[in-house]
Scaffold this active site. Structure first.
Site, short mmCIF file in Angstrom:
data_model
loop_
_atom_site.label_atom_id
_atom_site.label_comp_id
_atom_site.label_asym_id
_atom_site.label_seq_id
_atom_site.Cartn_x
_atom_site.Cartn_y
_atom_site.Cartn_z
N HIS A 91 0.78 -1.24 0.00
CA HIS A 91 0.00 0.00 0.00
C HIS A 91 0.81 1.30 0.00
O HIS A 91 0.27 2.37 -0.23
CB HIS A 91 -0.94 0.00 1.21
CG HIS A 91 -2.32 0.49 0.90
ND1 HIS A 91 -2.57 1.52 0.02
CD2 HIS A 91 -3.53 0.11 1.36
CE1 HIS A 91 -3.88 1.74 -0.03
NE2 HIS A 91 -4.48 0.89 0.77
N SER A 109 -12.42 5.79 3.65
CA SER A 109 -11.42 6.48 2.84
C SER A 109 -12.04 7.00 1.55
O SER A 109 -12.90 6.36 0.97
CB SER A 109 -10.28 5.51 2.51
OG SER A 109 -9.33 6.14 1.72
#
EC number: 2.3.1.21
Length: 658
Positions: A372, A488
């Protein structure tokens, strides 16, 4: 604060034709080397993207307090209010001015990009579970194409075609079309290609199209996160032409591009993969891949031992490979087994540091597991969709295709590592830690079949708001609390945008949840519907603000980062237990929907949390939840199901069943 998958539902590719009666096989030469031939260069809009705005400090404080309101009692809230006022008029004002000045001097990027990379790369926790998520592909619509060798070959060729298309500048730019009839047309593309790239964004904006940042795409291939003491590094070597394949803990490499940069014939790739699948070697006694699941400082030290032990060249082949293909030797039993396999597996057959691992199981079930730090899923989801579409609509090989008559024992190199006793002990310790951690993780899933996007939109409600409201209600039903919740939102509409946080827990969701869970008989159906509408409206406002870079989380994060960089004592605002609590995200949520994705998943971001991956489809809602031993994922999902039933009853004018 750990962002997960890209959340907002940007359109990624034209709808997939899933039932095509026949399929042309791609020749993979000349034009077939590429997925598409965009007349607008891939990076045409990049130079003119707007910059990520820094919110006004007073707006950030107001938004922060609004998000704290449902989480605090009156005396806690009053204390936090005072700290916010002091921060806004004191050290916060000073830090904000420095942040603005710094941003002015760095117009090539965003104020959050550097600090966000640092946040990821300085984290010392294992990347497994703590950071890396997965997305699973839908099966190939033609069942015979789900044979492991056939699917692995087709996905690999399509992935390399994506690589070539991207690097040639022939990949369609990533654009969010609000009015596709005007902007997603050949006529507009022919016009905009002649507008200088320094102005092109404005041309798109005039027809209600919003180009998205594509700066992360170059890290998609030939990239690896390298463990280093204190702070990892991102490594990319675009010259490398080989694929890394893992099977049963063994490492293999072979070229997928020739010396001229052309894709190796698919029948040769098929032959090499068949050769690897026929290797009867047992799993190594000390599977090296476990080391990538270690604490980053421990792994950094062990990696140095590997290099000093004569493995530098071999490691370089692993790090520089175009990507890592993982061939698993077992089929998927169900969705829960699939999630465990794609999220962490048994630790022997993934190189967790690669930008992504493309995993293909024995039954052809496939997924992308990605690291990530280098990006937020924008590039991964686009890659995922294009590869699914290309591999299913124009597959490189058919099930009856014969592998090339080539000597794979010459073309395929099996990598071997020299392991000292210290390294063997390191692998053993990593395995023990890995196995112990995985035993504590539970994953469960539900599919709510009563309705989805279409029904909710008819009721003038945001589908995402309803899903988030269900999570708030479910946690209240199960644990009697309202807790910090994280959703998010991509800020890819801005140059080097990353993510912003939507805070779904609000005074509106708290009031509505308490009405549904604790006192449904005290409220008429009309009142319950009105409360849901209020939640939906407020959630829509939060979502819009976040997408426009007007949340509070990233701004406060950047100010804190700046204070540390300048050697300033940590301001009291950040020492407030309320600040710690709102950043201890017990409900970490992420949604994406795409015709290519069957489901996605990730682990909780805190030990007492839930990791909630969900998707609101046209006529159903899917939810894939993870938890550690301190929480009960199955019971939480029962509560989610009950809460969705209650909301749908209310929307249909029925009384809530107690």
């Amino acid at each position: 604060m750990m962002p997960r998958l890209l959340l907002r539902d940007w359109p990624r590719c034209p709808s997939l034709v899933l039932g095509a009666p026949s399929r042309p096989l791609s020749a993979v030469s000349g034009p077939a080397e590429y997925l598409q031939h965009s007349i607008v260069p891939t990076m045409h809009y990049q130079d003119s993207l707007p910059r990520l705005p820094i919110p006004k400090l007073e707006d950030t404080m107001k938004r922060y307090l609004s998000a704290q309101k449902p989480l605090l009692n009156d005396s806690q809230f009053r204390k936090t209010e005072v700290l916010c006022k002091d921060f806004e008029n004191g050290i916060g004002k000073e830090l904000h001015a420095h942040l603005l000045a710094q941003d002015k001097q760095n117009k090539h990027t965003s104020y959050i990009s550097g600090p966000w990379f640092d946040m990821y790369l300085t984290a010392r926790d294992s990347v497994v579970l703590n950071f890396n998520p997965f997305m699973a592909f839908n099966p190939d619509p033609k069942s015979e194409y789900n044979d492991q060798l056939t699917r692995a070959t087709n996905l690999t060729v399509s992935a390399v075609r994506f690589l070539k298309t991207l690097r040639a500048g022939l990949l369609e730019p990533e654009v969010f079309h609000l009015n596709p009839a005007r902007s997603d047309t050949d006529a507009f593309k022919r016009l905009i290609r002649f507008v200088p790239s320094s102005l092109s964004w404005y041309g798109a904006y005039l027809v209600n199209a919003y180009p998205l940042d594509m700066s992360q795409y170059f890290r998609l291939f030939n990239s690896t996160r390298i463990p280093k003491p204190s702070r990892d590094e991102l490594f990319t070597d675009t010259k490398a032409r080989h694929l890394l394949v893992l099977r049963k803990g063994h490492f293999y490499v072979f070229d997928v591009l020739d010396q001229d940069g052309n894709i190796v014939n698919p029948s040769e790739i098929q032959a090499h993969l068949k050769y690897i699948l026929s290797d009867s070697s047992p799993v190594p006694e000390f599977p090296l891949a476990y080391l990538t699941s270690e604490n980053r400082d421990v792994w950094a030290e062990l990696r140095q031992k590997l290099i000093h032990g004569g493995n530098e060249e071999t490691l370089r082949k692993v790090d520089s490979a175009v990507f890592c293909l993982c061939l698993d030797d077992f089929p998927m039993k169900d969705l829960v087994h699939l999630s465990h396999t794609m999220l962490h597996g048994d630790g022997t057959n993934r190189w967790f540091d690669k930008s992504f691992n493309l995993i293909v199981a024995k039954d052809g079930t496939a997924a992308v597991h990605f690291e990530h730090a280098w990006g937020d899923g924008v590039a991964v989801l686009r890659f995922f969709n294009e590869v699914f579409r290309d591999s299913t609509q124009t597959p490189a090989i058919a099930p009856q295709s014969q592998p090339a008559a080539t000597d794979s024992s010459v073309s395929v190199q099996k990598l071997s590592f020299k392991l000292s006793s210290a390294l063997k002990a390191g692998v053993t310790a990593a395995k023990e830690k890995f196995d112990a951690t995985m035993k504590t993780l539970t994953i469960d899933a539900i599919q709510f079949q009563r309705g989805g996007k279409e029904f909710l939109k008819k009721k003038k409600l945001s589908p995402d708001a309803v899903a988030q409201l269900a999570f708030q209600m479910a946690f209240l039903r199960q644990y009697g609390q309202t807790v910090a919740t994280y959703e998010s939102c991509s800020t890819a509409a801005f140059k080097h945008g990353r993510t912003e946080t939507i805070r779904p827990a609000s005074i509106f969701t708290k009031r509505c949840s308490e009405a549904f869970v604790r006192e449904p008989s005290k409220h008429s159906v009309g009142e319950l519907q009105h409360m849901m509408a209020e939640c939906s409206k407020y959630h829509g406002q939060l979502t819009k603000e976040a997408a426009m870079g007007q949340g509070f989380d990233r701004h406060l994060f950047a100010l804190r980062y700046l204070a540390a960089a300048r050697g300033v004592t940590l301001p009291e605002l950040y020492q407030d237990p309320a600040y710690q609590r709102i950043n201890h995200n017990i409900l970490s949520t992420s949604t994406l929907s795409s015709p290519a994705v069957s489901l996605g998943g990730f682990a909780p971001v805190v030990p007492d949390g839930f990791g909630i991956a969900y998707a609101v489809h046209d006529d159903w809602i899917g939810c894939n939840v993870s938890s550690y031993s301190g929480r009960n994922a199955r019971e939480f999902l029962h509560c989610v199901q009950k809460c969705l039933e209650d909301m749908f009853d209310a929307l249909e004018g029925k009384a809530i069943k107690t």
